[in-house]
Design a protein around this motif. Sequence first.
Motif, mmCIF file in Angstrom:
data_model
loop_
_atom_site.group_PDB
_atom_site.id
_atom_site.type_symbol
_atom_site.label_atom_id
_atom_site.label_comp_id
_atom_site.label_asym_id
_atom_site.label_seq_id
_atom_site.Cartn_x
_atom_site.Cartn_y
_atom_site.Cartn_z
ATOM 1 N N ASN A 174 -20.076 -45.690 0.368
ATOM 2 C CA ASN A 174 -20.743 -45.959 1.636
ATOM 3 C C ASN A 174 -22.195 -45.508 1.556
ATOM 4 O O ASN A 174 -22.481 -44.317 1.397
ATOM 5 C CB ASN A 174 -20.010 -45.223 2.762
ATOM 6 N N ALA A 175 -23.128 -46.454 1.677
ATOM 7 C CA ALA A 175 -24.556 -46.125 1.599
ATOM 8 C C ALA A 175 -25.017 -45.265 2.760
ATOM 9 O O ALA A 175 -26.098 -44.675 2.703
ATOM 10 C CB ALA A 175 -25.383 -47.408 1.557
ATOM 11 N N ALA A 176 -24.214 -45.162 3.814
ATOM 12 C CA ALA A 176 -24.612 -44.372 4.986
ATOM 13 C C ALA A 176 -24.472 -42.877 4.757
ATOM 14 O O ALA A 176 -25.118 -42.089 5.457
ATOM 15 C CB ALA A 176 -23.779 -44.791 6.201
ATOM 16 N N ASP A 177 -23.627 -42.445 3.798
ATOM 17 C CA ASP A 177 -23.416 -41.014 3.619
ATOM 18 C C ASP A 177 -23.404 -40.609 2.141
ATOM 19 O O ASP A 177 -22.711 -39.675 1.746
ATOM 20 C CB ASP A 177 -22.126 -40.551 4.315
ATOM 21 N N SER A 178 -24.172 -41.308 1.327
ATOM 22 C CA SER A 178 -24.269 -40.942 -0.085
ATOM 23 C C SER A 178 -25.701 -41.160 -0.560
ATOM 24 O O SER A 178 -26.469 -41.915 0.040
ATOM 25 C CB SER A 178 -23.293 -41.763 -0.929
ATOM 26 N N VAL A 179 -26.045 -40.490 -1.651
ATOM 27 C CA VAL A 179 -27.384 -40.577 -2.236
ATOM 28 C C VAL A 179 -27.380 -41.466 -3.474
ATOM 29 O O VAL A 179 -28.367 -42.123 -3.777
ATOM 30 C CB VAL A 179 -27.896 -39.164 -2.596
ATOM 31 N N LEU A 180 -26.239 -41.494 -4.172
ATOM 32 C CA LEU A 180 -26.119 -42.202 -5.440
ATOM 33 C C LEU A 180 -25.155 -43.365 -5.320
ATOM 34 O O LEU A 180 -24.195 -43.319 -4.540
ATOM 35 C CB LEU A 180 -25.614 -41.255 -6.533
ATOM 36 N N ASP A 181 -25.384 -44.389 -6.140
ATOM 37 C CA ASP A 181 -24.430 -45.498 -6.193
ATOM 38 C C ASP A 181 -23.280 -45.126 -7.127
ATOM 39 O O ASP A 181 -23.196 -43.988 -7.631
ATOM 40 C CB ASP A 181 -25.120 -46.798 -6.587
ATOM 41 N N ALA A 182 -22.409 -46.068 -7.397
ATOM 42 C CA ALA A 182 -21.218 -45.784 -8.193
ATOM 43 C C ALA A 182 -21.525 -45.481 -9.651
ATOM 44 O O ALA A 182 -20.659 -44.999 -10.386
ATOM 45 C CB ALA A 182 -20.246 -46.959 -8.111
ATOM 46 N N ASP A 183 -22.761 -45.718 -10.103
ATOM 47 C CA ASP A 183 -23.173 -45.399 -11.471
ATOM 48 C C ASP A 183 -24.040 -44.144 -11.526
ATOM 49 O O ASP A 183 -24.648 -43.852 -12.561
ATOM 50 C CB ASP A 183 -23.926 -46.571 -12.090
ATOM 51 N N HIS A 237 -14.508 -39.799 1.745
ATOM 52 C CA HIS A 237 -15.527 -39.480 0.735
ATOM 53 C C HIS A 237 -14.938 -39.490 -0.664
ATOM 54 O O HIS A 237 -15.160 -38.566 -1.456
ATOM 55 C CB HIS A 237 -16.155 -38.118 1.045
ATOM 56 N N LEU A 238 -14.196 -40.529 -0.998
ATOM 57 C CA LEU A 238 -13.573 -40.624 -2.309
ATOM 58 C C LEU A 238 -14.587 -41.021 -3.379
ATOM 59 O O LEU A 238 -15.651 -41.573 -3.075
ATOM 60 C CB LEU A 238 -12.446 -41.657 -2.275
ATOM 61 N N PHE A 239 -14.256 -40.753 -4.644
ATOM 62 C CA PHE A 239 -15.072 -41.270 -5.738
ATOM 63 C C PHE A 239 -15.063 -42.786 -5.666
ATOM 64 O O PHE A 239 -14.012 -43.397 -5.443
ATOM 65 C CB PHE A 239 -14.528 -40.813 -7.091
ATOM 66 N N PRO A 240 -16.217 -43.438 -5.886
ATOM 67 C CA PRO A 240 -16.308 -44.898 -5.710
ATOM 68 C C PRO A 240 -15.820 -45.689 -6.921
ATOM 69 O O PRO A 240 -16.224 -46.836 -7.125
ATOM 70 C CB PRO A 240 -17.801 -45.115 -5.468
ATOM 71 N N ALA A 253 -23.840 -31.813 -8.310
ATOM 72 C CA ALA A 253 -24.352 -32.410 -7.076
ATOM 73 C C ALA A 253 -23.935 -33.866 -6.942
ATOM 74 O O ALA A 253 -23.833 -34.390 -5.833
ATOM 75 C CB ALA A 253 -25.872 -32.289 -7.016
ATOM 76 N N ALA A 254 -23.679 -34.544 -8.064
ATOM 77 C CA ALA A 254 -23.328 -35.959 -8.033
ATOM 78 C C ALA A 254 -21.877 -36.201 -7.630
ATOM 79 O O ALA A 254 -21.506 -37.318 -7.273
ATOM 80 C CB ALA A 254 -23.570 -36.591 -9.400
ATOM 81 N N LEU A 255 -21.033 -35.159 -7.686
ATOM 82 C CA LEU A 255 -19.608 -35.338 -7.398
ATOM 83 C C LEU A 255 -19.413 -35.839 -5.976
ATOM 84 O O LEU A 255 -20.030 -35.336 -5.032
ATOM 85 C CB LEU A 255 -18.851 -34.037 -7.617
ATOM 86 N N ALA A 256 -18.520 -36.803 -5.820
ATOM 87 C CA ALA A 256 -18.316 -37.433 -4.513
ATOM 88 C C ALA A 256 -17.655 -36.511 -3.513
ATOM 89 O O ALA A 256 -17.825 -36.667 -2.296
ATOM 90 C CB ALA A 256 -17.465 -38.699 -4.680
#
Length: 591
Positions: free
Chosen positions: A508-517, A120-123, A532-535
């Motif tokens: 990973n779109a399978a376990d995140s709500v937001l994209d890299a931006d 779950h690293l920052f993208p 809440a946005a923190l990876a």
Amino acid sequence: MRDVIVIGAGGGGPVVAKELAARGLDVLLLEAGPRHGQPEKDWTHFEDDQNNLFKGALRWGPADRARTNWFRETPQRSYITQVAGVGGTTTHYFGNCPRSMPGAFNDYAGADREAYDTAHLFPFGYAEMKRYYRWVEKVLPVQTAAMGTKEQVFFRGCEGIGLPVQAGKDALRDAFRPQENCILQPQGNAGRTTETALLRYPLAQGCTFCGSCYQGCKEPIRAPVNLKAKRSTCSSYVPMALTADLWMPGGRAAQLVANAFVTRIRSATEAGQVVAKGVSWRDTVTGLSYSEDARVVVLSAGCVEDPRLWLNSGLPNPNGWVGRGLTDHALDWVIGLMPYDTNSSKGAASSARADFPGLGAVENVGLPPALQALTASFSDSGVRGAYTVGQGETGPWTGRAGRAMGHEMKEVLDNVNRVLNVLVLTDDDVESQNLVSLSNVFPADEHGRIPKVEIGKRQRSARTMANRRKLAERAAGILKAAGATKVIRMDFPPLMLHMQSSMRMGANAADSVLDADAEARWVKRLFVADNAALANSCGGMNPTLTTQALATRTAEKIFQRYFGGQAWVESETPLSSVDARVTQAVQQRGL
């Protein structure tokens, strides 16, 4: 139609509002709680008056303190310390601003890289993030904390267990250092006297060492709001947002509406894609409802309210990760009873730390009496001593872990300036069972279905629990090396001072709500710009600086993606929130 509506004026929302208002956009900033427009009248040094969960000035509830607080369902024994109001929970944070551990980002190549939550690293990379850290560190501003007696004692303990001094701002090895914090340095009479008449602005500037960081910050008395010592967003980013037209050529003042509880993010489907269109909110004083449209909506209502609002708005959640993955640093608390004065209740609350990459961090915390009693009685392991019946863990602390009671509590409170507290900040894993959802047990309130916060301790990953124990052991070692005659480990239940990742960004779109931006994967023109946005849990580091750096990056992405603008962080020099131009603008506008 507005350009941007920002929901929430806590730690992250005002950053986006200030940056985009400075670029000339029409920004509306909505806050569910009140605006404390006169800190010297609204805030006191009285602990119960400020911090009482049900009727304190700094609580999650409406402006009228005679009305009940806003309820959340917490099925486990836990304690949520969020604040409603302009400035949000930054009104009672300690101002600590360390950068995240580099190992929390996807470009880390250190030998200990597997010690982190690698799933779950920052993208994006830490190298990129550093330019946004530098920007926020200039704006707030962030400086090396002023030192006092308790910090000297903590450092002596760190030296006693063989830790070196940390060089620079990047935590790459086990080491100790002064905090980097956003509390203005004491100047003039500040820190030199306790005489009230001599501690008024301009005779005193910056931190007056009052010891009441948790009760907001009204110091120094008579200082302009942007020169209050602690850089809560109500003293830094909010005044800058509201005066952007005065200090920035081409800027446009943001509009702030307090007591505006957003109840719905309005959306529409365009070409098969859900798109955010605006918001509806309820005035918590009059009960009237309003709606407004915007080209972009930014969600910054906090780790509990973000998923609640998303779900109450009927927005899509195809992978089920809205509200999941909540991290809280699995906090713990260790108290050392010292045979000499530490001045624990004086000065900035927390000005020294030790970092342990891959495990987390520990930091000293000084508290006034009521908060000291709270922390000494908050445990998941029962009462220490004969009544513990083997519940608490044993280790390098005295006896078993557990809460102090009776004679031992009297020992702790006999002289709060003869204790040294160490807070454990665990690098905890992102785990799907840690969840904010909607309650099926309690009825809806006037703003919709209420949130349910589930974050158990005993279901945590083996890595999280091992990290927590190792940090508690190091905290006990520091206290013993500093001369503690007794060391008490509390074994906290979930104490949600630090919450992150409930709407996490990820690769990973399978376990995140937001994209890299930080844009929502399934709702275009909707961004998240708070903790809440923190990876992940940032390696165990205090999250606010990382949130504000990420919010700066998000504002830049919004400006480029939807308003045809250019990046500014590399090309401009940021203006500090204490600059004379900002002070003049604040006074001109009567803030």
